[in-house]
Design a protein around this motif. Structure first.
Motif, PDB file in Angstrom:
ATOM      1  N   LEU A   1     -12.137 -43.116   8.446  1.00 46.63           N
ATOM      2  CA  LEU A   1     -11.275 -43.870   9.349  1.00 46.63           C
ATOM      3  C   LEU A   1     -12.072 -44.822  10.226  1.00 46.63           C
ATOM      4  CD1 LEU A   1      -8.746 -41.113  10.484  1.00 46.63           C
ATOM      5  CD2 LEU A   1      -8.320 -43.021   8.934  1.00 46.63           C
ATOM      6  N   GLY A   2     -13.205 -44.363  10.741  1.00 44.10           N
ATOM      7  CA  GLY A   2     -14.048 -45.230  11.563  1.00 44.10           C
ATOM      8  C   GLY A   2     -14.573 -46.415  10.782  1.00 44.10           C
ATOM      9  N   PHE A   3     -14.984 -46.154   9.527  1.00 43.81           N
ATOM     10  CA  PHE A   3     -15.500 -47.235   8.693  1.00 43.81           C
ATOM     11  C   PHE A   3     -14.405 -48.267   8.393  1.00 43.81           C
ATOM     12  CE2 PHE A   3     -18.200 -49.280   5.713  1.00 43.81           C
ATOM     13  CZ  PHE A   3     -17.409 -49.616   4.616  1.00 43.81           C
TER      14      PHE A   3
ATOM     15  N   LEU B   1     -11.605 -48.904  10.102  1.00 47.33           N
ATOM     16  CA  LEU B   1     -11.241 -49.655  11.307  1.00 47.33           C
ATOM     17  C   LEU B   1     -12.318 -50.661  11.685  1.00 47.33           C
ATOM     18  CD1 LEU B   1      -9.694 -46.798  13.483  1.00 47.33           C
ATOM     19  CD2 LEU B   1      -8.486 -48.600  12.266  1.00 47.33           C
ATOM     20  N   GLY B   2     -13.592 -50.251  11.587  1.00 42.48           N
ATOM     21  CA  GLY B   2     -14.680 -51.174  11.917  1.00 42.48           C
ATOM     22  C   GLY B   2     -14.727 -52.366  10.994  1.00 42.48           C
TER      23      GLY B   2
ATOM     24  N   VAL C   1     -12.883 -38.464   9.511  1.00 40.40           N
ATOM     25  CA  VAL C   1     -13.167 -39.272  10.705  1.00 40.40           C
ATOM     26  C   VAL C   1     -14.114 -40.412  10.369  1.00 40.40           C
ATOM     27  CG1 VAL C   1     -14.238 -39.217  12.990  1.00 40.40           C
ATOM     28  CG2 VAL C   1     -12.702 -37.386  12.305  1.00 40.40           C
ATOM     29  N   GLY C   2     -15.109 -40.122   9.540  1.00 39.86           N
ATOM     30  CA  GLY C   2     -16.042 -41.175   9.147  1.00 39.86           C
ATOM     31  C   GLY C   2     -15.369 -42.290   8.367  1.00 39.86           C
TER      32      GLY C   2
END
Length: 375
Positions: A285-287, A289-290, A282-283
Motif C-alpha cells: 500500500l505504501g509503495f 500510494l507513493g 502495508v508495504g
C-alpha cells in the motif's frame, strides 16, 4: 537407671517424632509402618540415603514433597506405593539422576504429565500398576533412556500409542480394557516387531467393538488396511485444513498483486514469499500510494508552475465593476456634443475601441479612455 533410660526414650520420641516413625538401617530409610499417618515426606531424613520407602501412607506428592525429594541426590530406590497420589506433574522427580527403581503403584493416579519423569536418566524399573490412568502417550517415557521394565497393569487404558522407540525388555499390560481397533494397531505392531517380553501374554486381551469377544492383543485380527485408510484420511484432513489456513492468510495479498507477465511467453511472475502478510500488505500500500503521488506530481507540476508564474491579476469584484460603469458614463457625458450622425458615429467608435475579450481579470481598476482618444 531404668527410669533414666525411659525418660531419654520418651524425650527422643517427643523431640523427633518423624524419626520415631521411620526405621533407618545404614542408608535405607523405611517409613511404611506408620499406619497411614504421614501426609508429607519427612524433612529431617539423611540426605545421603540410597533407598527410601514411604509405602502405606497418605502422601499426595505436593510441591513441598517434591522439594524434599530433590535433596536426596544419591537415591537409587524410591517406593511411594499405596499412597494418595492422584496426578504426576512435570518434574516430579527431576533431581534424582541416580534413581533406578521407582514404584508408585496402588495410588489414585489418573493423569501423567508429559515431563513427569524428566531427569530420571538412570531409571530402569517403573511401576505404575493399579492406578486409574485412562490415557498415556509414549512421549511420557521419552526421557527414560535406560528404562527396561514398565508395569502398566490394571489401569483403565484402552489404547497406547507408540511414537518414540522403546528399548524395553519386559512390559506388563494385563488388566486394562484394551479395545481391538486401529488405536491399538501400533502397539500390536511394536509388540510383534520388538524383542520385548510381555508378561501374562495370554491373559492380556482386547475386546472387539460391538461384541464381548476377547482376543490376545498381540494376535488380535485388526485390519491394517482399514487403519491405513483412516490414517490417510486423517492426514488429508490435516493437510486440507492447513492449506485452507494458508489460503486465507494469503488471499488478501493475492488480491492486491497484479498478474504480471515476464517476456512474451505470458508466464506469471512468482510472488515473493511472505512471512507476515500484514507487513507485506502495508508495504504494498505504501509503495502504490507513493508511486501514484510521484506520477501525479510529475504530470501536474508544469501546469502548476505556469499558473504560478502567470498569476499577476486579480479577479474583477462586484464593486470594481460598478465603478467602471460610472467612470465610463462620466467620460461619455463629458465628450463634446455633435450635430450630425457622422460625428456621432466617430465618437461611438472612439468610445468603443477594440478591447480584448474579458477573461475576468484586469490589470487596473479603471480603463483610461483618454489614452484611447489620443491614439
Amino acid at each position: 537407671m531404668k527410669l533414666s533410660c525411659l525418660l531419654i526414650w520418651a524425650g527422643t520420641l517427643f523431640l523427633n517424632p518423624v524419626t520415631a516413625e521411620c526405621n533407618t538401617v545404614s542408608q535405607t530409610v523405611t517409613c511404611e509402618e506408620s499406619g497411614k499417618n504421614l501426609s508429607n515426606i519427612p524433612t529431617n531424613l539423611f540426605q545421603n540415603i540410597t533407598k527410601l520407602s514411604l509405602k502405606n501412607n497418605e502422601i499426595t506428592l505436593k510441591d513441598s514433597d517434591k522439594e524434599i525429594l530433590q535433596s536426596f541426590i544419591n537415591l537409587i530406590e524410591l517406593y511411594l506405593n499405596e499412597n494418595m497420589i492422584s496426578v504426576l506433574y512435570n518434574n516430579s522427580f527431576c533431581n534424582l539422576t541416580k534413581l533406578i527403581t521407582l514404584d508408585i503403584s496402588n495410588n489414585h493416579i489418573s493423569m501423567v504429565h508429559k515431563a513427569a519423569f524428566a531427569g530420571l536418566n538412570q531409571l530402569s524399573v517403573l511401576n505404575l500398576s493399579y492406578n486409574r490412568i485412562t490415557q498415556l502417550d509414549s512421549d511420557v517415557f521419552a526421557s527414560l533412556r535406560s528404562l527396561t521394565v514398565l508395569n502398566l497393569q490394571y489401569n483403565f487404558l484402552k489404547y497406547f500409542h507408540i511414537k518414540s522407540p522403546f528399548k524395553l525388555t519386559k512390559i506388563v499390560l494385563t488388566g486394562n480394557p484394551w479395545t481391538c481397533s486401529c488405536d491399538l494397531f501400533d502397539l500390536q505392531m511394536w509388540l510383534t516387531a520388538s524383542s520385548v517380553i510381555m508378561e501374562n501374554e495370554n491373559s492380556t486381551t482386547c475386546i472387539l467393538p460391538n461384541t464381548e469377544e476377547k482376543f490376545p492383543i498381540k494376535t488380535a485380527a485388526i485390519p491394517s488396511a482399514d487403519c491405513k485408510t483412516e490414517a490417510s484420511s486423517l492426514e488429508d484432513d490435516i493437510i486440507t485444513s492447513t492449506s485452507a489456513v494458508k489460503l486465507k492468510s494469503s488471499a488478501l495479498v493475492t488480491a492486491l498483486t497484479t498478474s504480471n507477465t515476464t517476456g512474451n511467453n505470458g508466464t506469471r511472475a512468482e510472488l515473493p514469499l511472505v512471512g507476515k502478510s500484514w507487513t507485506f500488505l502495508v508495504g504494498v500500500l505504501g509503495f502504490v500510494l507513493g508511486t501514484t503521488l510521484l506520477i501525479l506530481t510529475a504530470i501536474k507540476c508544469p501546469t502548476w508552475c505556469s499558473y504560478l508564474i502567470s498569476y499577476s491579476h486579480h479577479r474583477l469584484e462586484e464593486n470594481d465593476s460598478e465603478m467602471f460603469e460610472q467612470e465610463f458614463s462620466a467620460d461619455t457625458s463629458s465628450s463634446p456634443t455633435v450635430s450630425n450622425d457622422e460625428d456621432l458615429t466617430v465618437i461611438f467608435e472612439k468610445n468603443h475601441a477594440f478591447v480584448p475579450e474579458e477573461d475576468g481579470f484586469i490589470e487596473d481598476k479603471y480603463i483610461d479612455l483618454t489614452l484611447t482618444e489620443e491614439s
